[in-house]
Write an enzyme that holds these catalytic residues in place. Structure first.
Site, PDB file in Angstrom:
ATOM      1  CB  THR A 302      -0.900   0.059   1.246  1.00 60.11           C
ATOM      2  OG1 THR A 302      -0.122   0.450   2.387  1.00 60.11           O
ATOM      3  CG2 THR A 302      -1.587  -1.260   1.507  1.00 60.11           C
ATOM      4  CG  ASP A 303       1.585   5.759  -1.216  1.00 59.43           C
ATOM      5  OD1 ASP A 303       2.375   6.000  -0.277  1.00 59.43           O
ATOM      6  OD2 ASP A 303       1.631   6.368  -2.301  1.00 59.43           O
ATOM      7  CD1 TRP A 304       0.757   8.731   5.071  1.00 58.02           C
ATOM      8  CD2 TRP A 304       2.693   7.656   5.363  1.00 58.02           C
ATOM      9  NE1 TRP A 304       1.271   9.137   6.265  1.00 58.02           N
ATOM     10  CE2 TRP A 304       2.469   8.502   6.471  1.00 58.02           C
ATOM     11  CE3 TRP A 304       3.843   6.886   5.330  1.00 58.02           C
ATOM     12  CZ2 TRP A 304       3.366   8.586   7.536  1.00 58.02           C
ATOM     13  CZ3 TRP A 304       4.739   6.973   6.389  1.00 58.02           C
ATOM     14  CH2 TRP A 304       4.494   7.812   7.474  1.00 58.02           C
ATOM     15  CG  ASP A 306      -3.223   4.984   0.587  1.00 56.02           C
ATOM     16  OD1 ASP A 306      -3.759   6.020   1.015  1.00 56.02           O
ATOM     17  OD2 ASP A 306      -2.355   4.999  -0.287  1.00 56.02           O
TER      18      ASP A 306
END
Length: 756
Positions: A302-304, A306
């Site tokens: 995932t990104d930050w 998310d």
């Protein structure tokens, strides 16, 4: 003939042996992973899927950063965390990185199964967080070189210096389509064209990973942000987008398809939502397309925060626990949590409740452990400090300088005012003239790059580079303006009276992500006012645009005698510009984006024919500068465009040749761009599309023949059933001012579903 056959057979057999050996290695790695998974508890498996930031396991007291023994023990021995990422703080010396990574891996060695941590970092244009590293031009500038070889070399150097920082995982490259000029991350992309992005992206991935990603000089690449991140409706970061599936597949998917073919080991997911569906929750995107169609088998991280945002921001999950269930079942392998352990706790509960199957957990953990094995982390979790003598070397710096030189794009040169003579009196002014922030951009020493002037104090700003080039006595400096306000305008105008030429540096300071959001694409009024006042002096103005996206500069640019685009060009960007301004280098960059003339006229070059405007429409396609445009101090002539056959059939290859001659008086490099356009198709065809490019170096008077190969696959498009097809018909092929037509003919006509 017999000898040729024997050599060919020998090579074929060797390739078979290498392929068999590679397959054997893969199988052996899979067996190791399976054996390890068989020993793991559910808690240990879920821990591998958990990624926390370094802030969670460290402390900073009075400016001194160190791993906190209690926090790292909790993360690894209690929660069995599999990955840690770096985001905050600033650049550290290699010695400190050695201490940090050693402390982390030493703690991992105390856990029951001794599984090493995979540490990740955003080294997107060189090693962001290591003092003394080689910072290259940002991706948008690398794209302007149209030189895939230099992208590959930059990738190898970045990998070397990342491993020299004892870090094996690089969250790069960005493969997003940089088509929205407002978007604050456009400078992190390779521009607006899918072919350019996929070609440069595959090159840098191969540089990062090499032939053996597990050796001490290479890292795992992370293609990001899958998928459709670069085209938010508002132009603001992490805001909703509306992208039809056909459009997604035509423009956004090809770079990721190519990256998978190039062997990228990991992938980061788009933080946004497309058509109301967050990508972190999309089984279609993360499983059906990514795994089923692209056959990607690496880590999807995932990104930050998310997964949390599925509840907090997108409101598709009623609880945080539901968010974890939705994301993991959709296909997420690792969660960038990043500050606490709720993901870990929720996922264990969900497995016990039967809401996330154990097969999904094992699948994710298999991918994570496999990458760790491939990186050699089980054998060498920390590198040897003595193995990297070239870190920050002049050899590496010179590659960055070459890239910066080839990126700079000459957009205007009235009466050949450039190059300048070195005995002129020069006034340097403007908000980007004397700061490294406008050369390096974001992700430079810190997340936002705001400390670049301190960390790169030994590098040359544009002002320092010009002074070094022609002597301090020949250069007067007045700032004239900040990014958004005028300073002492009288001082600038008075200084101009004693100057032969003005170098006016406009643009932006460093930023990234949501911090870079803007409401107006126009250059701040103060900068335009500065340009207008300097124009009144009657002195020739050389306009330098140091910016991460194409801000609207039409009014200011109208006063310039010459205009150069430097993008965010890295630590050697000042020297590269000075070399070009004064003739020690010849510009060869070409725009990887369409440079708009007006804030409300944002159209990409591959527009539909309708967007040309009708004959009575004055508001058609009319950019300030087109994609692929760029001047040189010499001139090039194209001739003898030739096709190997007038008609291309399926399973055939069309050989295209064109002669390029340097008709000027200086050595120069020319990027040769091949476009095609289909006359008629079942989907309104694009005006033209880039299909191939190459870069050649030519001496004055020298001619080279450039050769390209085109197949039916290169002419394909995605139809209204989301199927990739090549439809028979007439095509136009364009290189420079040369144009030819040919026909594509298929004996087997595909139906609308793309089936023959």
């Amino acid at each position: 003939m017999r000898r040729i056959f024997m050599i060919t057979s020998f090579l074929f057999l060797n390739l078979l042996c290498l392929s068999a050996q590679a397959q054997k290695t893969v199988n052996e790695t899979d067996k190791k992973v399976d054996a390890l998974i068989a020993k793991m508890t559910l808690e240990e498996k879920v821990g591998q899927m958990t990624e926390v930031t370094s802030d969670v396991v460290s402390t900073t007291t009075n400016g001194v950063h160190e791993i906190d023994p209690a926090k790292i023990k909790e993360a690894i021995l209690k929660y069995h965390v599999g990955s840690i990422l770096n985001v905050s703080g600033h650049a550290y010396e290699r010695k400190h990185w050695y201490e940090v990574i050693s402390a982390i891996q030493a703690e991992a060695g105390k856990d029951r199964l001794k599984i090493p941590i995979i540490y990740g970092i955003d080294a997107i244009h060189g090693v962001t967080y290591t003092v003394g590293s080689t910072l290259f031009p940002q991706e948008i500038a690398m794209a302007a070189t149209f030189n895939k070889d230099i992208a590959y070399t930059a990738g190898t150097i970045t990998a070397y210096e990342t491993r020299a920082s004892y870090i094996p995982w690089n969250y790069s490259p960005v493969l997003d389509l940089g088509k929205s000029a407002l978007w604050p991350r456009i400078y992190e992309t390779f521009g607006e064209d899918p072919y350019l992005i996929k070609t440069m992206g595959a090159s840098i991935i191969k540089g990062y990973q090499g032939n053996d990603v597990g050796d001490k000089f290479h890292v795992a690449a992370c293609m990001k942000h899958y998928l459709g991140y670069g085209d938010p409706l508002s132009g603001k970061d992490r805001t909703p987008a509306w992208i039809p599936d056909r459009y997604m597949r035509e423009y956004f998917l090809p770079p990721f398809t190519e990256a998978v073919k190039a062997g990228a080991k990991t992938l980061m997911i788009n933080s946004g939502e497309i058509n109301g569906v967050p990508i972190h929750a999309s089984h279609y995107m993360l499983t059906d397309v990514l795994r089923g169609e692209l056959h990607f088998d690496g880590i999807a991280v995932t990104d930050w925060r998310d997964i949390e945002y599925l509840h907090d921001r997108h409101h598709i999950a009623a609880t945080q626990k539901d968010a974890v269930m939705i994301a993991v079942n959709a296909g997420v392998d690792m969660s960038m949590v990043p500050y606490e352990y709720s993901f870990y706790n929720y996922l264990i509960e969900l497995v016990h409740e039967g809401k996330v199957p154990m097969s999904r957990i094992n699948e994710a953990v298999h991918r994570i452990l496999k990458v760790k094995y491939e990186l050699g982390l089980f054998e060498h979790p920390v590198g040897n400090p003595d193995d990297y003598p070239k870190f920050g070397s002049d050899e590496f710096k010179n590659v960055s300088l070459q890239a910066a030189s080839e990126a700079i794009t000459l957009l205007k040169n009235k009466n050949n005012i450039l190059p300048l003579k070195k005995d002129l009196k020069v006034l340097v002014t403007g908000p980007t003239a004397n700061t490294m922030r406008s050369l390096d951009g974001g992700w430079s020493y810190t997340w936002q790059g705001e400390q670049a002037d301190a960390f790169a104090a030994n590098k040359n700003t544009i002002l320092k580079a010009i002074r070094q080039k022609i002597g301090k006595e020949n250069v007067r400096y007045e700032p004239g303006a900040t990014v958004d306000s005028l300073l002492n305008i009288d001082a600038v105008v008075n200084a101009a009276k004693n100057a032969d030429v003005i170098v006016l540096c406009l643009g932006e300071l460093s930023y990234t992500e949501n911090v870079g959001n803007i409401d107006d694409l126009n250059l701040p009024r103060a900068q335009t006012d500065l340009a207008n006042e300097l124009a009144k002096t009657g002195k020739p103005v050389i306009l330098v645009l140091a910016e991460g996206r194409p801000r609207i500069v039409t009014e200011a640019e109208s006063h310039s005698n010459a205009t150069l685009m430097t993008y965010f060009n890295g630590n050697e960007g000042g020297d590269a510009l000075a070399n070009i301004l004064f003739g020690d280098a010849n510009p060869s960059g070409k725009l990887p984006v369409t440079y708009p003339r007006y804030a409300n006229a944002l159209v990409n070059y591959y527009r539909k024919n309708l967007e040309n405007g009708n004959s009575d429409d004055s508001h058609g396609y009319n950019p300030l500068y087109e994609f692929g445009f760029g001047l040189s101090y010499t001139t090039f002539a194209y001739s003898n465009l030739h096709l190997s056959k007038p008609e291309l059939k399926e399973n055939e290859t069309l050989t295209v040749t064109v002669d390029v001659k340097n008709t000027g008086q200086r050595e120069g490099k020319e990027s040769v761009l091949l476009y095609t356009a289909q006359s008629y198709a079942s989907i309104a065809p694009d005006f033209k599309r880039l299909r191939a490019f190459d870069k050649v170096n030519l001496q004055p008077g020298e001619t080279k023949t450039v050769t390209f190969k085109i197949t039916a696959k290169d002419l394909a498009f995605v139809n209204d059933l989301s199927k990739t097809v090549t439809e028979p018909g007439e095509f136009k092929l364009m290189i420079g001012d040369q144009v030819l037509t040919f026909n594509y003919k298929s004996n087997l006509i595909p139906d609308r579903a793309g089936k023959l």
